[in-house]
Design a protein around this motif. Structure first.
Motif, PDB file in Angstrom:
ATOM      1  N   VAL A 178      75.882 -37.997  17.440  1.00 57.57           N
ATOM      2  CA  VAL A 178      74.963 -37.055  16.796  1.00 57.57           C
ATOM      3  C   VAL A 178      74.898 -35.767  17.597  1.00 57.57           C
ATOM      4  CG1 VAL A 178      72.551 -36.638  16.165  1.00 57.57           C
ATOM      5  CG2 VAL A 178      73.594 -38.880  15.719  1.00 57.57           C
ATOM      6  N   GLY A 187      77.399 -33.708  15.258  1.00 55.48           N
ATOM      7  CA  GLY A 187      76.533 -33.836  14.078  1.00 55.48           C
ATOM      8  C   GLY A 187      76.317 -32.530  13.340  1.00 55.48           C
ATOM      9  N   ILE A 197      73.889 -34.146   8.972  1.00 53.93           N
ATOM     10  CA  ILE A 197      73.405 -35.511   9.227  1.00 53.93           C
ATOM     11  C   ILE A 197      72.452 -35.936   8.120  1.00 53.93           C
ATOM     12  CG2 ILE A 197      72.176 -37.004  10.866  1.00 53.93           C
ATOM     13  CD1 ILE A 197      72.727 -34.744  12.989  1.00 53.93           C
ATOM     14  N   LYS A 223      72.574 -31.342  14.104  1.00 51.55           N
ATOM     15  CA  LYS A 223      72.275 -31.853  15.444  1.00 51.55           C
ATOM     16  C   LYS A 223      71.243 -30.980  16.151  1.00 51.55           C
ATOM     17  CE  LYS A 223      76.164 -29.467  17.673  1.00 51.55           C
ATOM     18  NZ  LYS A 223      77.404 -29.649  18.465  1.00 51.55           N
TER      19      LYS A 223
END
Length: 254
Positions: free
Chosen positions: A201, A205, A208, A222
């Motif tokens: 992540v 990321g 997400i 992120k």
């Protein structure tokens, strides 16, 4: 791009996915996160066409899956690459033979063309010289790279990864994350990664979605995940020691 609208999926009368809406962008690493039992794997299998939702629709670059003929659906599946959780390599095949397998299954290329393409993708994942080795003769990180090479050998439009960092040490996991992200951008693939790895992540990321018990609880990046006031999300992400350290460092900087 893959666009999902109001997906519902049940098994034996129990609804697992409760009306999921999501967009997975081309050229970006799109992550699905959540705890065990959140519905991540079921959702991924719906995207792969392995499970058929009872309600809702999935569009692949504007084409609705349910409106496709069986032949069109087969062609769509050929444009999908998959990196499995345990790499899923054939133990009795060499690295080169593993990577060539989809070419033999789905194309009518000559052996010289297939060999050229295999060498090309093995070079891309930094496995030059590993062609004749067997999976048992290489490390877990190398096995993941073989799995990635096999997933992209047919030049897919869509790449799906199920827990690609499972069983890897943190440093190797970052290498695999970065490799997936680089390939996504270079080949302009729509990449969807199913993970519970908070390192992933933090590292890749770009987009997400967070699932909990079959519900979509949050979407973002992120950077945004650190700023959200969604308690369900913060309880999940800050259960990771890595995120606790990051959060502590952020608070010190305020």
């Amino acid at each position: 791009m893959i666009k999902v609208e109001n997906i519902h999926k049940s098994f034996d009368g129990e609804e697992i996915l409760h009306g999921i809406d999501a967009t997975f962008e081309t050229g970006k690493t799109n992550l699905i996160i959540g705890t065990s039992g959140s519905g991540k794997t079921v959702f991924l299998k719906c995207l792969l066409g392995l499970f058929r939702p009872e309600q809702g629709s999935i569009h692949y670059d504007g084409d609705r899956y349910m409106d496709m003929s069986e032949e069109q659906q087969r062609e769509l599946r050929k444009s999908m690459g998959m990196v499995f959780q345990g790499s899923a390599l054939f133990d009795s095949m060499t690295v080169a033979e593993n990577v060539m397998f989809p070419l033999k299954m789905f194309t009518k290329q000559k052996i010289t063309e297939m060999n050229h393409r295999v060498k090309e993708v093995l070079d891309r994942v930094n496995l030059d010289g590993a062609d004749d080795k067997y999976p048992s003769e290489i490390s877990g990180g190398m096995q993941k790279r073989v799995a990635i090479a096999r997933a992209i050998v047919n030049r897919p439009k869509y790449l799906f990864c199920d827990e690609p960092n499972s069983g890897l040490d943190p440093r190797t996991a970052i290498v695999i994350d970065n490799l997936i992200q680089e390939i996504t951008r270079e080949y302009d693939i729509t990449t969807v990664i199913n993970t519970h790895d908070m390192n992933s992540v933090l590292e890749i990321g770009e987009s997400i979605i967070f699932l909990q018990f079959g519900d979509l609880k949050w979407t973002g990046t992120k950077d945004e995940i650190f700023k959200t006031d969604n308690k369900t999300v913060t309880d999940f992400v800050y259960s990771s020691n890595l995120f606790k350290k990051v959060r502590k460092a952020q608070l010190k900087g305020l």
